[in-house]
Scaffold this motif. Sequence first.
Motif, short mmCIF file in Angstrom:
data_model
loop_
_atom_site.label_atom_id
_atom_site.label_comp_id
_atom_site.label_asym_id
_atom_site.label_seq_id
_atom_site.Cartn_x
_atom_site.Cartn_y
_atom_site.Cartn_z
N CYS A 88 0.13 4.22 0.01
CA CYS A 88 -0.38 5.31 0.85
C CYS A 88 0.30 5.34 2.22
N THR A 89 0.98 4.25 2.60
CA THR A 89 1.67 4.23 3.89
C THR A 89 3.00 4.96 3.85
N ASP A 136 0.85 -1.19 0.00
CA ASP A 136 0.00 0.00 0.00
C ASP A 136 0.89 1.24 0.00
N CYS A 181 -0.22 5.72 -4.86
CA CYS A 181 -1.23 6.42 -4.08
C CYS A 181 -1.31 7.85 -4.58
N TRP A 191 -2.95 11.80 -3.99
CA TRP A 191 -3.58 12.77 -3.09
C TRP A 191 -3.85 14.05 -3.87
N SER A 250 -6.64 14.01 3.04
CA SER A 250 -6.61 12.59 3.41
C SER A 250 -8.02 12.02 3.32
N PRO A 251 -8.14 10.72 3.04
CA PRO A 251 -7.05 9.79 2.75
C PRO A 251 -6.66 9.86 1.29
N GLY A 252 -5.50 9.27 0.97
CA GLY A 252 -5.10 9.16 -0.42
C GLY A 252 -5.85 8.04 -1.10
N ARG A 253 -5.78 8.04 -2.40
CA ARG A 253 -6.43 6.99 -3.19
C ARG A 253 -5.40 5.92 -3.54
N SER A 254 -5.53 4.76 -2.91
CA SER A 254 -4.58 3.67 -3.13
C SER A 254 -4.93 2.91 -4.41
#
Length: 333
Positions: free
Chosen positions: A44-45, A42, A76, A78, A59-63
């Motif tokens: 986004c981490t 992922d 990811c 944003w 937030s959150p981002g699009r994974s």
Amino acid sequence: MRMRWQAALALTAVAVVTGCTATVGGSASPVPGQGPVVQAVDACTLLDEAQVDALGYESPGRSMPENKKLRQPPMCLWSSKDDVEPSAILNIGLATDLDFNEYVSGAVKKSEPQRIGGLSWTQYASILESDCVLYTILGAKSFAYVSVSAGKLERSCELAKVTIPQVAAHLPGGQDAPPITPTGPVKTEPGGPLLAVDPCTMLKPDQVAQLKNISPAGEKDNSSTVPNATFCLWDDTDGDDGQKAFEVWLGPSTPVGQWPGAKGVEPTETIDVGGKKWGLFPNMGGLRVTCGATLAITETSSVQVVSGFIGDDTKTCDLVKQGLPLVTANLPG
């Protein structure tokens, strides 16, 4: 064809990504008779929520998961916050089983390697000239990238290089992330002559009748992307192609340079209407069929007129130019 221009301001990001320290929840065990289980990465981490917020993104981002068929690593995306200027798209990728040279496939190197956040990053050319993308190689088949699209290459690279130390802290060999000073304009409280104005009063019925292929009745709505802004939309009546809807936007807390699609962009033309100087933006927000015009009312408030044309690029701004004198005559004060 009803088509709100802001809904169409979307950037399609295709990118690549890196490394093996992205967090993967749980534990995986092989299934009897099958090979080892490959854990999903992922991307986004690679930024935590506090970093995303301080950098000025939502937030959150699009994974987006890995797509081996397209040679696309996990990534990811944003989008910048509504009140951050200029608007931008951040794309971070992490590849753990992809050859870097195959991935970049002959892309032109735009810079020599530079040390950022304890890792070596190199800029390569992107499909979109205004995008800035830098890569770091983590292993034989592992690399990461940070890409920013902010309308202009120089500004995109500035934002990318602010982001990279934060990402590097989540990658093997990266240094601890430095503190971030949150950026973005001070939020402006709505006020001034536009505060109590109905945007649908910006065209009178006899004036609407002068605009070809536009419905006589406008519909008022509140903006979901520009704080405190309202707009009135007069739909077009000639089908999916041809004339686009005519829109008048009122921003009681929006400085003239803060409208999405006009942020960080200079108008191509100034149109003087009775001493009121409108800035014209053909291809607003990079959309070939959309034209906009903006006018400052005070230092912290402004008006925007948007329309366009599908099928003939020479007509993109025709209705906007025709409508400016009509709207100007109805402006408060």
